[in-house]
Write a protein that holds these residues in place. Structure first.
Motif, PDB file in Angstrom:
ATOM      1  N   GLY A  62       0.967  -1.156   0.017  1.00 38.60           N
ATOM      2  CA  GLY A  62      -0.098  -0.269  -0.064  1.00 38.60           C
ATOM      3  C   GLY A  62       1.205   0.767   0.097  1.00 38.60           C
ATOM      4  N   LEU A  63       1.934   1.258   0.830  1.00 34.56           N
ATOM      5  CA  LEU A  63       2.839   2.777   1.199  1.00 34.56           C
ATOM      6  C   LEU A  63       3.491   2.909  -0.694  1.00 34.56           C
ATOM      7  CD1 LEU A  63       5.000   4.106   2.177  1.00 34.56           C
ATOM      8  CD2 LEU A  63       6.462   2.379   3.158  1.00 34.56           C
ATOM      9  N   VAL A  64       3.569   1.191  -0.932  1.00 33.46           N
ATOM     10  CA  VAL A  64       4.648   1.476  -2.230  1.00 33.46           C
ATOM     11  C   VAL A  64       3.554   1.870  -3.215  1.00 33.46           C
ATOM     12  CG1 VAL A  64       5.743  -0.083  -4.955  1.00 33.46           C
ATOM     13  CG2 VAL A  64       6.481  -0.222  -1.859  1.00 33.46           C
ATOM     14  N   ALA A  65       2.175   1.737  -4.007  1.00 29.88           N
ATOM     15  CA  ALA A  65       1.184   1.941  -4.031  1.00 29.88           C
ATOM     16  C   ALA A  65       1.107   3.374  -4.614  1.00 29.88           C
ATOM     17  CB  ALA A  65       0.435   1.282  -4.049  1.00 29.88           C
ATOM     18  N   ALA A  66       0.841   3.709  -3.201  1.00 31.87           N
ATOM     19  CA  ALA A  66       0.583   5.561  -3.247  1.00 31.87           C
ATOM     20  C   ALA A  66       1.787   5.738  -3.486  1.00 31.87           C
ATOM     21  CB  ALA A  66       0.519   5.293  -1.309  1.00 31.87           C
ATOM     22  N   ASP A  88       4.456  11.832   4.993  1.00 25.44           N
ATOM     23  CA  ASP A  88       4.275  12.852   6.172  1.00 25.44           C
ATOM     24  C   ASP A  88       4.455  14.106   5.391  1.00 25.44           C
ATOM     25  OD1 ASP A  88       4.187  12.986   9.307  1.00 25.44           O
ATOM     26  OD2 ASP A  88       5.780  13.880   8.708  1.00 25.44           O
ATOM     27  N   LYS A  89       5.283  14.199   4.606  1.00 23.08           N
ATOM     28  CA  LYS A  89       5.640  15.533   4.108  1.00 23.08           C
ATOM     29  C   LYS A  89       3.935  16.206   3.154  1.00 23.08           C
ATOM     30  CE  LYS A  89      10.436  16.426   3.813  1.00 23.08           C
ATOM     31  NZ  LYS A  89      11.226  15.437   2.515  1.00 23.08           N
ATOM     32  N   GLY A  90       3.385  14.706   2.487  1.00 21.34           N
ATOM     33  CA  GLY A  90       2.374  15.453   1.138  1.00 21.34           C
ATOM     34  C   GLY A  90       1.999  14.862   0.449  1.00 21.34           C
ATOM     35  N   LEU A  91       1.702  14.371  -0.328  1.00 20.02           N
ATOM     36  CA  LEU A  91       1.358  13.596  -1.318  1.00 20.02           C
ATOM     37  C   LEU A  91       0.845  14.601  -2.681  1.00 20.02           C
ATOM     38  CD1 LEU A  91       1.680  10.068  -0.786  1.00 20.02           C
ATOM     39  CD2 LEU A  91       3.013  11.564  -1.220  1.00 20.02           C
ATOM     40  N   ALA A  92       0.216  14.384  -3.626  1.00 18.54           N
ATOM     41  CA  ALA A  92      -0.462  15.185  -4.156  1.00 18.54           C
ATOM     42  C   ALA A  92      -1.489  13.744  -5.609  1.00 18.54           C
ATOM     43  CB  ALA A  92      -0.011  15.777  -4.929  1.00 18.54           C
ATOM     44  N   ILE A  93      -1.737  12.681  -5.455  1.00 18.25           N
ATOM     45  CA  ILE A  93      -2.599  12.028  -4.978  1.00 18.25           C
ATOM     46  C   ILE A  93      -3.742  12.398  -5.917  1.00 18.25           C
ATOM     47  CG2 ILE A  93      -3.157   9.153  -5.766  1.00 18.25           C
ATOM     48  CD1 ILE A  93      -1.023   8.674  -3.623  1.00 18.25           C
ATOM     49  N   ALA A  94      -4.151  13.253  -7.620  1.00 17.43           N
ATOM     50  CA  ALA A  94      -5.776  13.619  -7.704  1.00 17.43           C
ATOM     51  C   ALA A  94      -6.525  12.230  -8.002  1.00 17.43           C
ATOM     52  CB  ALA A  94      -5.475  14.704  -9.164  1.00 17.43           C
ATOM     53  N   VAL A  95      -6.138  11.500  -7.655  1.00 14.17           N
ATOM     54  CA  VAL A  95      -7.326  10.568  -8.104  1.00 14.17           C
ATOM     55  C   VAL A  95      -8.061   9.658  -6.678  1.00 14.17           C
ATOM     56  CG1 VAL A  95      -6.374   9.093 -10.021  1.00 14.17           C
ATOM     57  CG2 VAL A  95      -6.077   8.258  -8.079  1.00 14.17           C
ATOM     58  N   ALA A 147      -3.047  -7.522  14.483  1.00 12.88           N
ATOM     59  CA  ALA A 147      -1.623  -7.095  15.481  1.00 12.88           C
ATOM     60  C   ALA A 147      -0.115  -6.461  14.740  1.00 12.88           C
ATOM     61  CB  ALA A 147      -1.983  -8.977  15.590  1.00 12.88           C
ATOM     62  N   VAL A 148      -0.237  -5.726  13.509  1.00  4.49           N
ATOM     63  CA  VAL A 148       0.917  -5.450  12.528  1.00  4.49           C
ATOM     64  C   VAL A 148       1.340  -4.338  12.930  1.00  4.49           C
ATOM     65  CG1 VAL A 148       2.513  -5.981  10.566  1.00  4.49           C
ATOM     66  CG2 VAL A 148       1.000  -7.217  11.260  1.00  4.49           C
ATOM     67  N   LEU A 149      -0.178  -3.520  12.321  1.00  4.05           N
ATOM     68  CA  LEU A 149       0.308  -1.961  12.660  1.00  4.05           C
ATOM     69  C   LEU A 149      -0.422  -0.922  13.590  1.00  4.05           C
ATOM     70  CD1 LEU A 149       0.905  -1.160   8.281  1.00  4.05           C
ATOM     71  CD2 LEU A 149       3.083  -1.042  10.343  1.00  4.05           C
ATOM     72  N   ASP A 150       0.004   0.203  13.069  1.00  4.08           N
ATOM     73  CA  ASP A 150      -1.108   1.362  14.322  1.00  4.08           C
ATOM     74  C   ASP A 150      -1.687   1.985  13.449  1.00  4.08           C
ATOM     75  OD1 ASP A 150      -1.820   3.063  15.841  1.00  4.08           O
ATOM     76  OD2 ASP A 150       0.089   3.777  16.261  1.00  4.08           O
ATOM     77  N   VAL A 151      -3.367   1.351  13.802  1.00  2.00           N
ATOM     78  CA  VAL A 151      -4.425   1.780  12.944  1.00  2.00           C
ATOM     79  C   VAL A 151      -4.872   3.727  12.976  1.00  2.00           C
ATOM     80  CG1 VAL A 151      -4.947  -0.708  12.732  1.00  2.00           C
ATOM     81  CG2 VAL A 151      -5.715   1.345  14.463  1.00  2.00           C
ATOM     82  N   GLY A 152      -4.701   3.975  14.239  1.00  2.00           N
ATOM     83  CA  GLY A 152      -4.238   5.652  14.585  1.00  2.00           C
ATOM     84  C   GLY A 152      -3.138   6.048  13.612  1.00  2.00           C
ATOM     85  N   THR A 153      -2.303   6.230  13.712  1.00  2.00           N
ATOM     86  CA  THR A 153      -0.985   6.859  13.032  1.00  2.00           C
ATOM     87  C   THR A 153      -2.006   6.549  11.746  1.00  2.00           C
ATOM     88  OG1 THR A 153       0.422   4.861  13.115  1.00  2.00           O
ATOM     89  CG2 THR A 153       0.616   6.241  14.337  1.00  2.00           C
ATOM     90  N   MET A 154      -1.797   5.265  11.306  1.00  2.00           N
ATOM     91  CA  MET A 154      -2.090   4.929   9.841  1.00  2.00           C
ATOM     92  C   MET A 154      -3.574   6.011   8.924  1.00  2.00           C
ATOM     93  SD  MET A 154      -3.697   1.263   8.302  1.00  2.00           S
ATOM     94  CE  MET A 154      -2.323   0.191   9.402  1.00  2.00           C
ATOM     95  N   ALA A 155      -4.614   6.326   9.707  1.00  2.00           N
ATOM     96  CA  ALA A 155      -5.537   6.581   9.819  1.00  2.00           C
ATOM     97  C   ALA A 155      -5.648   8.258   9.773  1.00  2.00           C
ATOM     98  CB  ALA A 155      -6.812   6.457  10.229  1.00  2.00           C
ATOM     99  N   ALA A 156      -4.652   8.581  10.046  1.00  2.00           N
ATOM    100  CA  ALA A 156      -3.739  10.061  10.529  1.00  2.00           C
ATOM    101  C   ALA A 156      -3.521  10.605   8.735  1.00  2.00           C
ATOM    102  CB  ALA A 156      -3.323  10.639  11.168  1.00  2.00           C
ATOM    103  N   SER A 157      -3.010   9.845   8.813  1.00  2.00           N
ATOM    104  CA  SER A 157      -1.349   9.436   7.152  1.00  2.00           C
ATOM    105  C   SER A 157      -1.952   9.413   6.241  1.00  2.00           C
ATOM    106  CB  SER A 157      -0.417   8.625   7.452  1.00  2.00           C
ATOM    107  OG  SER A 157       0.261   8.887   8.722  1.00  2.00           O
ATOM    108  N   ALA A 158      -3.778   8.552   6.537  1.00  2.00           N
ATOM    109  CA  ALA A 158      -4.352   8.850   4.891  1.00  2.00           C
ATOM    110  C   ALA A 158      -4.888   9.809   4.515  1.00  2.00           C
ATOM    111  CB  ALA A 158      -5.621   7.791   5.167  1.00  2.00           C
ATOM    112  N   LYS A 214      -3.548  12.786   5.059  1.00  2.00           N
ATOM    113  CA  LYS A 214      -1.893  13.536   3.664  1.00  2.00           C
ATOM    114  C   LYS A 214      -1.949  13.284   1.968  1.00  2.00           C
ATOM    115  CE  LYS A 214      -0.073  14.486   8.094  1.00  2.00           C
ATOM    116  NZ  LYS A 214       1.753  14.135   8.567  1.00  2.00           N
ATOM    117  N   LEU A 215      -2.592  11.837   1.772  1.00  2.00           N
ATOM    118  CA  LEU A 215      -2.247  11.705   0.299  1.00  2.00           C
ATOM    119  C   LEU A 215      -2.414  11.687  -0.526  1.00  2.00           C
ATOM    120  CD1 LEU A 215      -2.605   7.208   1.578  1.00  2.00           C
ATOM    121  CD2 LEU A 215      -1.006   8.858   1.146  1.00  2.00           C
ATOM    122  N   GLY A 216      -3.772  12.775  -1.126  1.00  2.00           N
ATOM    123  CA  GLY A 216      -4.463  13.779  -1.831  1.00  2.00           C
ATOM    124  C   GLY A 216      -5.521  14.226  -1.166  1.00  2.00           C
ATOM    125  N   SER A 217      -6.290  14.627  -2.199  1.00  2.00           N
ATOM    126  CA  SER A 217      -7.268  15.343  -2.797  1.00  2.00           C
ATOM    127  C   SER A 217      -8.973  14.914  -1.779  1.00  2.00           C
ATOM    128  CB  SER A 217      -7.620  16.393  -3.433  1.00  2.00           C
ATOM    129  OG  SER A 217      -7.810  15.731  -4.854  1.00  2.00           O
TER     130      SER A 217
END
Length: 355
Positions: A165-169, A267-274, A299-310, A312-315
């Motif tokens: 998912g990180l690679v795809a974004a 974290d700096k912010g992406l500009a994905i338009a789709v 049981a692997v990742l922190d969903v709180g930081t995941m949702a907060a970072s989401a 920042k991906l795009g508009s």
């Protein structure tokens, strides 16, 4: 372009083909493209196609996910990236990566993948860029021929899980206009708790990652997530233990540094338009000891930081938090993933199939 498709390890309804992708130093990397060919072809919805990227120490095996997209009228493909899954030569030298870093002093001929040293290894997330581009070109050509359309009429959605998912974004951000939509299943967008943890750790790791990128980072070996999904434990999925080992691949300094640099970009912010859909569990449960709650949480990742970072991906970002879901939402217990599929279908009909 690939021309030879063979029956895949998943059996009837699935075929795969090897992709030999040029890499630095005149080498090539081997990736594998998988396609779903159900007996009931069904109607195609406007040339829509999904390309799926697995997570780290993983491979594509979820036939139910492929069937879901097919039932929506969307052609389905999946990519096993280099040094993962179908590309692992179990116990054999990998000529593509044997000479990756002669300065390390190791014997290149002794390096193996699968049970060996370089399984899953990549020192830069951009290592995957050419594989994704090659796979997308192959998908456009193959799906256009299958659907009787021009390649220009094929609309690609990229779907990624966890590290995929990180690679795809990041790939979608660097290649504007290449995809119609983005679906991220528990993407690894940030470290646990906050970016401060990542920044502090990176200051320590970055020098080592430059000097000895293949150095192994000793971390506790925990198979808790595997325990929740494997049919040999408490899950329901038949996993190949070589392609998806219980304790995952060794963590290398260069790979972990690459992850952190990718997360810093987010974290700096992406500009994905789709349009982007991010699916997460409603909560995380992790720690040094097994807990029964891990069977109903990430049981692997922190969903709180995941949702907060989401955001920042795009508009145009939709976040769906699913109660009792596992790290891979679509490997959760049947009633949980039924909820997830219903949400994915609702979103897909609005942002993929309606346009």
């Amino acid at each position: 372009m690939p021309t030879v498709w063979i029956e895949d390890i998943l059996g009837a309804g699935f075929e795969s083909t090897a992709l030999e992708v040029p890499a630095a130093g005149g080498r090539t990397r081997r990736a594998t493209l998988v396609r779903h060919l159900p007996a009931n072809r069904g109607p195609a919805q406007g040339g829509n196609v999904v390309l799926y990227l697995h997570g780290w120490s993983d491979y594509f095996f979820n036939t139910e996910l492929a069937s879901f997209w097919h039932q929506l009228g969307v052609a389905f493909y999946a990519l096993d990236v280099h040094n993962h899954g179908r590309n692992l030569r179990i116990g054999e030298p990998d000529p593509a990566d044997a000479a990756a870093d002669d300065s390390s002093g190791a014997d290149p001929g002794a390096r193996t993948v699968g049970g060996g040293d370089l399984a899953g290894y990549a020192s830069d997330l951009r290592d995957y860029d050419d594989e994704i581009a090659t796979a997308m070109a192959a998908v456009r050509q193959d799906s256009a021929a299958r659907l009787g359309l021009a390649e220009a009429d094929i609309a690609l959605t990229l779907m990624g899980h966890s590290t995929g998912g990180l690679v795809a974004a990041l790939w979608a951000n660097r290649n504007p206009g290449a995809v119609k939509a983005l679906v991220l299943n528990s993407p690894w967008l940030e470290m646990h708790r906050s970016s401060l943890v990542r920044r502090a750790a990176a200051r320590v790791l970055d020098p080592l990652s430059r000097l000895k990128p293949e150095a192994e980072i000793k971390l506790p070996a925990r198979g808790f997530y595997w325990r929740t999904i494997s049919s040999t434990a408490e899950g329901e999925w038949d996993l190949d233990p070589d392609l998806r080992p219980p304790f995952a691949f060794p963590v290398r300094a260069g790979w972990l540094s690459a992850i952190w640099h990718g997360q810093a970009e987010v974290d700096k912010g992406l500009a994905i338009a789709v349009p982007i859909l991010v699916l997460t569990s409603a909560r995380s449960v992790y720690g040094p000891l097994w807990h029964e709650d891990m069977k109903a949480a990430d049981a692997v990742l922190d969903v709180g930081t995941m949702a907060a970072s989401a955001v920042k991906l795009g508009s145009s970002v939709t976040v769906e938090r699913i109660e009792a879901a596992l790290h891979d939402i679509f490997l959760s217990p049947p009633e949980v993933r039924a909820d997830a599929y219903a949400r994915l279908e609702r979103w897909a009909k609005a942002y993929i199939l309606a346009s």
